[in-house]
Scaffold this active site. Structure first.
Site, PDB file in Angstrom:
ATOM      1  N   CYS A  98       5.686  -9.655 -92.954  1.00 17.79           N
ATOM      2  CA  CYS A  98       4.751  -9.684 -91.824  1.00 17.79           C
ATOM      3  C   CYS A  98       5.078 -10.848 -90.893  1.00 17.79           C
ATOM      4  CB  CYS A  98       3.310  -9.813 -92.316  1.00 17.79           C
ATOM      5  SG  CYS A  98       2.127  -9.859 -90.958  1.00 17.79           S
TER       6      CYS A  98
ATOM      7  N   ASN B  49      31.616 -38.591-110.551  1.00 17.19           N
ATOM      8  CA  ASN B  49      31.689 -37.307-109.860  1.00 17.19           C
ATOM      9  C   ASN B  49      32.311 -36.273-110.788  1.00 17.19           C
ATOM     10  OD1 ASN B  49      32.308 -35.103-108.286  1.00 17.19           O
ATOM     11  ND2 ASN B  49      32.927 -36.307-106.491  1.00 17.19           N
ATOM     12  N   PHE B  50      31.452 -35.569-111.496  1.00 19.61           N
ATOM     13  CA  PHE B  50      31.910 -34.496-112.385  1.00 19.61           C
ATOM     14  C   PHE B  50      31.619 -33.133-111.741  1.00 19.61           C
ATOM     15  CE2 PHE B  50      31.212 -37.045-116.611  1.00 19.61           C
ATOM     16  CZ  PHE B  50      32.296 -37.845-116.283  1.00 19.61           C
TER      17      PHE B  50
ATOM     18  N   CYS C 200      32.831 -32.069-108.164  1.00 18.39           N
ATOM     19  CA  CYS C 200      33.594 -31.549-107.030  1.00 18.39           C
ATOM     20  C   CYS C 200      34.255 -30.217-107.403  1.00 18.39           C
ATOM     21  CB  CYS C 200      34.644 -32.574-106.613  1.00 18.39           C
ATOM     22  SG  CYS C 200      35.656 -31.973-105.255  1.00 18.39           S
TER      23      CYS C 200
ATOM     24  N   CYS D 212       5.141  -3.889 -92.747  1.00 17.24           N
ATOM     25  CA  CYS D 212       4.551  -3.865 -94.096  1.00 17.24           C
ATOM     26  C   CYS D 212       4.562  -2.435 -94.629  1.00 17.24           C
ATOM     27  CB  CYS D 212       3.132  -4.420 -94.062  1.00 17.24           C
ATOM     28  SG  CYS D 212       2.052  -3.581 -92.888  1.00 17.24           S
TER      29      CYS D 212
END
Lengths: 446, 427
Positions: A402, A131-132, A134, A350
């Site tokens: 649209c 875990n690099f 967090c 539009c």
């Protein structure tokens, strides 16, 4: 016959859907339930250095009643390390056909990393995820994304672990860097067998307008927290494609496990098409529970059937070749908007966006001849938004706003009919090193 | 009593935001075109969506000072909601009326009413009638810096909103609150002052720079049948039900004559007090009714039987008490003009009734014929500036509405436009 099983850095999994490291993989009870529901694998919630959590830990980014993004201040597992290891062992024994990977994190101390890795290896897990990524709490202690943001540290810590384990080593990357390919490169140089991405994004979900507190408020204070969920999917897709396109990844066939905003089978397929072998989910499970695996499997299977694919490998990475540098995009490719008068409900969105934010090429015109049956009377009933073809640049903003399905279509036109301004033509031909002839008729790829 | 409560519950903040988020925010939207007072509907709805309720209320009140009433009583299916483009996608329209009510109610509950406007007092306008047209005219004049004084013949101001619109649609507090909001703009309302009795039009013309007549319409016309004196007029019935429900007679069977929107209101109110049955008698066919289809649906849902092509011949009275009606079926092929009506010889039958309500349309302001104002088919004749044939005398609201919808919101718009005309005549 559709085969959903995969092999990821030597780890076998009955399907590509894994639980990402996080609250849903915090205990044997949860992982067992997820496997019973049908998940192909799980990355055990990060274990390692001792932490103390706070409450509350989550906030959400909502549009009306729909959660677009989830924010967390949850740290790594705060359960006793030995308990986690014991449960990992039990789960793996019970589920030999599932991928069980353990996410780990330690402080910047070689001895501590080595000690932890050995314990994990002894648990019988299939692989290790470093875990690099967090982004909250842990970087203050010199770990988590603090390591993931620095290629030198990333390379070094990966190599420490690599030397003491024979298990497949997955490095989980943080998106919180200028160039993710640099940390990916460093991880591989350090000996990573695979990459996973992305971890959560540092963020603040909101500020309470009455109390001025930042969310989530922990006794009036807050901190930068990790953003996940649907809202981050485009970022995760982009970074996955970027890493999957790296030369070294392509050549060495480095497996990628992708995550970041995957909520349904469609999202999953997109990540697989951009080079992932497995996909990890966390926020979607946090918001819906393990039951979503049923729909993930059903959707993927039926899509594969419809497309004639029998295995994940048949289509993995198939969309990567569609990504090119901007300079290689064809400048003479031209679309224009076309509005269907029978479908138009005359909200004129539009018209207003084209007028105020685009190229002012939609007019409100008398639409009498466009209607088979003339609409009932009313001040604006006779008006109809009509595209001035010669001025439409094909930006497609009108189509996006649209509210009616397929009322505005972007249609290709013959490029030779375009009057490309000479100065632009010169620049373009210099840029792509060829003369723009504009004589090709571009159509849809399929 | 149950019927004193508003039947449609207010939206919660969360419901309002959810509903507001459905608005497409059209450009040049048909809902605005369909609103007689041209409230910038998408604008106020977007403000609700972001929690700017005060901002939303400001948008509404700028165009319609009686936004709270209109949010409740407007025939929205016929007006704004009927025009909503979302319906073209086969989705229910945005609940514009309920959102408007939400914004105004919140505005009142949370905010101070707007402070008094700077009124120059150089010009004075007399307004006769404190119904929607009168209030709207007075408020608009105040906003334009012109003093306005209202004369109201009843004890309470507010016109039909106060007296006639059933509480389940609009509680009296809402109407009176709006009157208060208008008064806070610096407007004086003299109640129990009736034109032609307490003062004359000539007196007003002498004392004021202009006069605006917002006198509405009178009671239902007489049916010219025996025993009619025992019937209750629809306005009287609704007003009693709203203000003093205890004064209504104890009735097992209630019969309503007529099938307009007022008749439907009467039937819905009667349903709450009748012990046994409420029924409607209508001398025409369903498709000839001028009531809104949604309203007819409501009485059908309440299981109120409607007898079409049925005429009342006379009231049956025993011992000085109404016991029922002698009715007669009408020949479906007759054209039903008054001559033919009397010559009907269809089946006759007796319908028991202790209370009969006459809801056969409102009479034109008959007394006005005695004054020197030109009329058009019984209604006060005005030009596009709302000027009557008498100089400096203007009129608006139901008393001029020869054709089209009789609705609060139309009266509000009349008052507003007349105020602009009056102000323009002063400059």
């Amino acid at each position: 016959m559709i085969e959903l099983s995969i092999e990821f850095a030597g780890i076998r999994s009955i399907n590509p859907f894994w639980l990402a490291s996080g609250p849903p993989t915090n205990s044997a009870a949860q992982v067992n339930a997820a496997f019973e529901a049908g998940f192909g694998g799980a990355v055990w919630k990060t274990i390692g250095t001792a932490v103390e959590n706070v409450s509350n830990r989550y906030s959400s980014y909502k549009k009306w009643d729909r959660i677009l993004g989830l924010n967390n201040l949850e740290l790594i597992s705060d359960r006793p390390l030995e308990l986690n290891l014991k449960e990992i062992q039990e789960v793996k024994k019970r589920w030999p056909d599932r991928a069980l990977i353990v996410s780990i994190m330690e402080e910047y101390d070689r001895g501590k990393w080595e000690e932890l890795v050995k314990k994990v290896e002894a648990s019988g897990a299939d692989g290790i995820e470093l875990n690099f990524g967090c982004p909250h709490g842990m970087p203050e202690r010199g770990t988590g994304s603090k390591i993931g943001q620095d290629p030198t540290l990333c390379r070094e810590v990966t190599s420490w672990v690599k030397r003491v384990t024979r298990l497949p080593l997955i490095v989980k990357l943080t998106p919180n860097v200028t160039d993710i390919t640099q940390t990916a490169q460093a991880a591989m140089e350090g000996g990573a067998s695979a990459l996973s991405l992305i971890n959560t994004i540092p963020s603040i979900t909101g500020v309470d307008l009455d109390t001025f507190e930042v969310l989530p408020s922990i006794g009036g204070k807050s901190s930068y927290s990790g953003y996940s969920g649907e809202a981050i999917k485009p970022i995760a897709l982009g970074l996955t494609a970027k890493v999957a396109s790296m030369q070294i990844v392509q050549e060495k066939k480095v497996p990628i496990s992708a995550m970041g905003g995957i909520s349904n089978w469609r999202d999953s397929v997109e990540f697989l098409l951009l080079g992932a072998i497995s996909v990890q989910l966390c926020s979607a499970v946090m918001l819906n529970g393990f039951r979503i695996i049923d729909d993930l499997l059903s959707g993927l299977k039926h899509w594969m059937q419809a497309k004639g694919f029998s295995s994940i490998a048949d289509f993995r990475g198939k969309s990567l070749s569609h990504i090119v540098p901007f300079r290689q995009l064809e400048p003479t490719f031209k679309l224009i908007a076309q509005i269907d008068p029978q479908k138009c409900i005359r909200c004129f969105l539009c018209y207003i966006v084209c007028r105020d934010a685009a190229h002012r090429c939609i007019d409100l015109t008398d639409g009498k001849e466009l209607y088979a049956a003339f609409p009932p009377s009313g001040k604006h009933e006779w008006m109809f938004p009509k595209v001035r073809i010669e001025d439409c640049v094909g930006c497609s903003l009108c189509q996006h706003v649209c509210p009616v399905d397929s009322c505005i279509e972007m249609i290709t036109i013959e490029a030779k009919n375009l009057a490309v301004r000479p100065d632009i033509q010169k620049k373009l031909s210099d840029a792509i090193g060829k003369k723009v002839t504009g004589e090709v008729l571009y159509g849809c790829s399929d | 009593m149950e019927f004193l409560k508003e039947s449609l519950p207010p939206l919660s903040l969360s419901e309002a935001i959810g509903e507001a988020s459905r608005c497409l925010y059209c450009w040049n939207p048909p809902c605005v075109t369909a609103c007689p007072t041209s409230i910038e509907i998408p604008k106020f709805i977007k403000r609700i969506e972001t929690g700017d309720i005060r901002g939303a209320a400001e948008v509404i009140l700028k165009a319609n000072v009686l936004g709270g009433t209109c949010g409740r009583v407007c025939p929205v299916e016929e007006l704004c909601e009927g025009a909503c483009v979302i319906t073209k996608l086969n989705k229910p329209s945005v609940a514009i009326g309920r959102l408007q009510r939400f914004a105004i109610d919140h505005f009142w509950a949370k905010q101070q009413p707007p402070s008094q406007w700077h009124i120059q007092k150089k010009k004075k306008v007399a307004i006769v009638g404190s119904g929607p047209a009168g209030l709207s005219c007075a408020a608009t004049l105040a906003q334009l810096g012109i003093e306005a004084v209202i004369f109201e013949k009843n004890r309470l101001p507010g016109g039909l909103s106060t007296y006639v619109i059933p509480s389940f649609r609009e509680p009296i507090e809402v109407s009176l609150k709006e009157v208060e909001a208008v008064k806070k703009l610096g407007i004086t309302i003299h109640t129990e002052k009736e034109l032609g009795k307490d003062f004359s039009l000539e007196e007003l013309r002498t004392a004021y720079d202009a006069v605006f007549l917002a006198i509405g319409l009178g009671q239902s016309p007489q049916l010219q049948i025996p025993g009619e004196v025992y019937f209750l007029d629809s306005l009287e019935f609704l007003s009693k039900a709203k203000l003093e429900p205890w004064s209504l007679p104890d009735a097992n069977n209630i019969v309503i004559i007529g099938l307009g929107n007022t008749a439907i209101d009467c039937a819905l109110v009667a349903k709450k007090i009748a012990k046994e049955q409420v029924s409607i008698l209508y001398r025409k066919r369903l498709e000839q009714s001028r009531a809104y289809p949604k309203e007819i649906e409501k009485v059908l849902k309440e299981a109120v039987p409607i007898q079409f092509l049925t005429m009342v011949k006379e009231a049956v009275v025993k011992e000085n008490k109404l016991v029922g009606l002698k009715c007669q079926r009408v020949d479906p092929h007759s054209s039903l003009d008054s001559a033919e009506k009397k010559e009907q010889n269809g089946i006759e039958f007796f319908l028991p009734a202790q209370l009969v309500i006459r809801a056969t349309g409102q009479q034109k302001p008959l007394w006005i014929t005695t004054m020197a104002i030109e009329l058009d088919n019984g209604f006060i004749k005005v030009n596009e500036k709302y000027e009557t044939t008498l100089p400096r005398v203007y009129a608006g609201g139901d008393c001029i509405r020869k054709k089209g919808m009789f609705s609060t919101v139309h009266a509000v718009e009349d008052g507003k436009k007349a105020a602009f005309s009056i102000a323009a005549s002063f400059s």
